[in-house]
Design a protein around this motif. Structure first.
Motif, short mmCIF file in Angstrom:
data_model
loop_
_atom_site.label_atom_id
_atom_site.label_comp_id
_atom_site.label_asym_id
_atom_site.label_seq_id
_atom_site.Cartn_x
_atom_site.Cartn_y
_atom_site.Cartn_z
N LYS A 81 0.83 -1.20 0.00
CA LYS A 81 0.00 0.00 0.00
C LYS A 81 0.86 1.26 0.00
O LYS A 81 0.61 2.21 -0.74
CB LYS A 81 -0.91 -0.01 1.22
CG LYS A 81 -1.97 1.09 1.22
CD LYS A 81 -2.72 1.08 2.54
CE LYS A 81 -3.36 -0.27 2.81
NZ LYS A 81 -4.09 -0.28 4.11
N TYR B 71 4.04 1.47 -0.98
CA TYR B 71 4.76 1.56 -2.25
C TYR B 71 3.87 2.14 -3.34
O TYR B 71 4.32 2.93 -4.18
CB TYR B 71 5.26 0.18 -2.68
CG TYR B 71 6.41 -0.35 -1.87
CD1 TYR B 71 7.54 0.43 -1.64
CD2 TYR B 71 6.39 -1.65 -1.35
CE1 TYR B 71 8.62 -0.06 -0.91
CE2 TYR B 71 7.45 -2.15 -0.62
CZ TYR B 71 8.56 -1.36 -0.40
OH TYR B 71 9.62 -1.85 0.32
N GLU B 72 2.59 1.75 -3.33
CA GLU B 72 1.66 2.28 -4.33
C GLU B 72 1.43 3.79 -4.14
O GLU B 72 1.34 4.53 -5.12
CB GLU B 72 0.33 1.52 -4.25
CG GLU B 72 0.43 0.09 -4.75
CD GLU B 72 -0.85 -0.69 -4.53
OE1 GLU B 72 -1.72 -0.21 -3.76
OE2 GLU B 72 -0.99 -1.78 -5.12
N GLU C 23 4.54 5.51 -5.48
CA GLU C 23 4.61 5.50 -6.93
C GLU C 23 3.65 6.52 -7.54
O GLU C 23 3.96 7.15 -8.56
CB GLU C 23 4.30 4.10 -7.46
CG GLU C 23 4.58 3.93 -8.94
CD GLU C 23 4.28 2.53 -9.44
OE1 GLU C 23 4.40 2.30 -10.65
OE2 GLU C 23 3.89 1.67 -8.61
N SER C 24 2.48 6.66 -6.93
CA SER C 24 1.50 7.61 -7.47
C SER C 24 1.91 9.06 -7.22
O SER C 24 1.63 9.94 -8.04
CB SER C 24 0.13 7.35 -6.85
OG SER C 24 0.13 7.63 -5.46
N SER D 116 10.64 5.40 -6.88
CA SER D 116 9.46 4.82 -7.52
C SER D 116 9.84 3.56 -8.30
O SER D 116 9.11 2.57 -8.29
CB SER D 116 8.82 5.84 -8.46
OG SER D 116 7.71 5.29 -9.10
N SER E 213 10.48 0.89 -5.86
CA SER E 213 9.23 0.49 -5.20
C SER E 213 8.51 -0.59 -6.00
O SER E 213 7.87 -1.47 -5.43
CB SER E 213 8.30 1.71 -5.04
OG SER E 213 8.82 2.60 -4.07
N LEU E 214 8.63 -0.53 -7.31
CA LEU E 214 7.97 -1.52 -8.15
C LEU E 214 8.57 -2.90 -7.92
O LEU E 214 7.84 -3.90 -7.80
CB LEU E 214 8.10 -1.10 -9.61
CG LEU E 214 7.05 -1.64 -10.59
CD1 LEU E 214 5.64 -1.37 -10.09
CD2 LEU E 214 7.26 -1.01 -11.96
N THR F 37 7.55 -4.04 -4.46
CA THR F 37 6.16 -4.50 -4.47
C THR F 37 6.08 -5.93 -4.97
O THR F 37 5.37 -6.77 -4.40
CB THR F 37 5.30 -3.59 -5.37
OG1 THR F 37 5.31 -2.26 -4.84
CG2 THR F 37 3.86 -4.09 -5.44
N THR G 3 3.64 -7.66 -11.68
CA THR G 3 4.40 -6.47 -11.28
C THR G 3 5.79 -6.49 -11.88
O THR G 3 6.31 -5.45 -12.34
CB THR G 3 4.48 -6.38 -9.75
OG1 THR G 3 3.17 -6.40 -9.19
CG2 THR G 3 5.17 -5.10 -9.31
#
Length: 269
Positions: A58, A60-61, A64-65, A73, A76-77, A80, A96
């Motif tokens: 959550k 990480y999302e 990224e946003s 970012s 983070s992918l 994730t 992912t």
């Protein structure tokens, strides 16, 4: 009347549950709204290291946003994907990783992305190996094993000096063993039931494709017996010579293959 009340009560309960979940998401967004990208990433890492995978994803999302162009970012992918992998969410992890590979094809951590992709596919096989006593190799679909092998092979070929390559090579050897074991189970199944053409075909596949595995000796013995049963003495004799040359102490030189001669667990000591 009671049925109507029950439906109303259930609807209220579901709505309350949905609001609670929404409130949790909003709470995380509100708590972190003034955080820097570094602070947000550090918090997500702490959650990941504490095995709180759902909250880590959550965070990480959110990162990224809010910071799509940041270095964090990109990481983070991958993080994730790792969180999904550790949480047993295989399909989400693979999706992912695929997104990371599409967005950052030249990323310096692509070797890790491939390694994680292979691990995610290999994880299913590990579970299989741990449960061999209660599973039948003839029922095992080798598709995931083949995919894991393909990914690890790509890693080894493209990044021979990667720190992940040695472990990938070890896992590739285990995968080859598992794939050969699958073929052996099917060959045994056919031979026990008198399907000699199918049995010899499977056994031949083991000899040709999995020459460095522990299953070749028995495969040769199964081929010899199948050829005898099919009335092909020359092929049987040729196979016996190969068996004697490569395994001079094989018990199959003393007698033909029998269903209980070499139980599957002999291979998994």
């Amino acid at each position: 009347m009671k049925k109507i009340l029950l439906v109303v009560s259930l609807s209220v309960a579901l709505a309350a549950c949905a609001n609670t979940q929404k409130g949790t998401v909003d709470k995380d967004a509100q708590i972190t709204q003034d955080w820097s990208v570094e602070q947000l990433y550090a918090e997500a890492q702490d959650e990941l290291n504490s095995h709180n995978y759902t909250r880590a994803v959550k965070l990480y999302e959110i990162l990224e946003s809010r910071f799509p162009s940041s270095r964090h970012s990109q990481h983070s992918l991958l993080d994730t994907a790792y969180a999904y992998y550790k949480d047993g969410e295989r399909e989400k992890a693979l999706a992912t990783i695929a997104r990371f590979q599409r967005q950052y094809p030249q990323h310096p951590n692509m070797d890790y992305a491939l390694y994680l992709q292979g691990l995610t596919a290999f994880n299913e096989d590990q579970s299989f190996l741990n449960k061999l006593a209660s599973q039948d190799w003839a029922d095992r679909d080798p598709k995931a094993n083949l995919e894991a092998y393909r990914v690890f092979a790509q890693l080894v070929a493209q990044y021979p000096n990667s720190k992940y390559t040695p472990d990938a090579i070890v896992r590739m050897a285990k995968l080859v063993d598992a794939l050969a074991g699958n073929e052996m189970a099917v060959a045994r199944y056919y031979l026990k039931r008198g399907a000699y053409i199918a049995a010899s075909s499977r056994a031949q596949k083991i000899v040709q494709r999995y020459q460095n595995t522990r299953f070749v000796e028995e495969a040769l013995a199964m081929m010899e017996l199948s050829y005898k049963k099919l009335g092909k003495p020359q092929l049987a004799e040729d196979t016996r010579r190969v068996l004697a040359h490569n395994f001079p102490n094989s018990p199959f030189l003393q007698h033909d293959w029998k269903p209980d001669d070499m139980p599957w667990w002999r291979y998994w000591k």
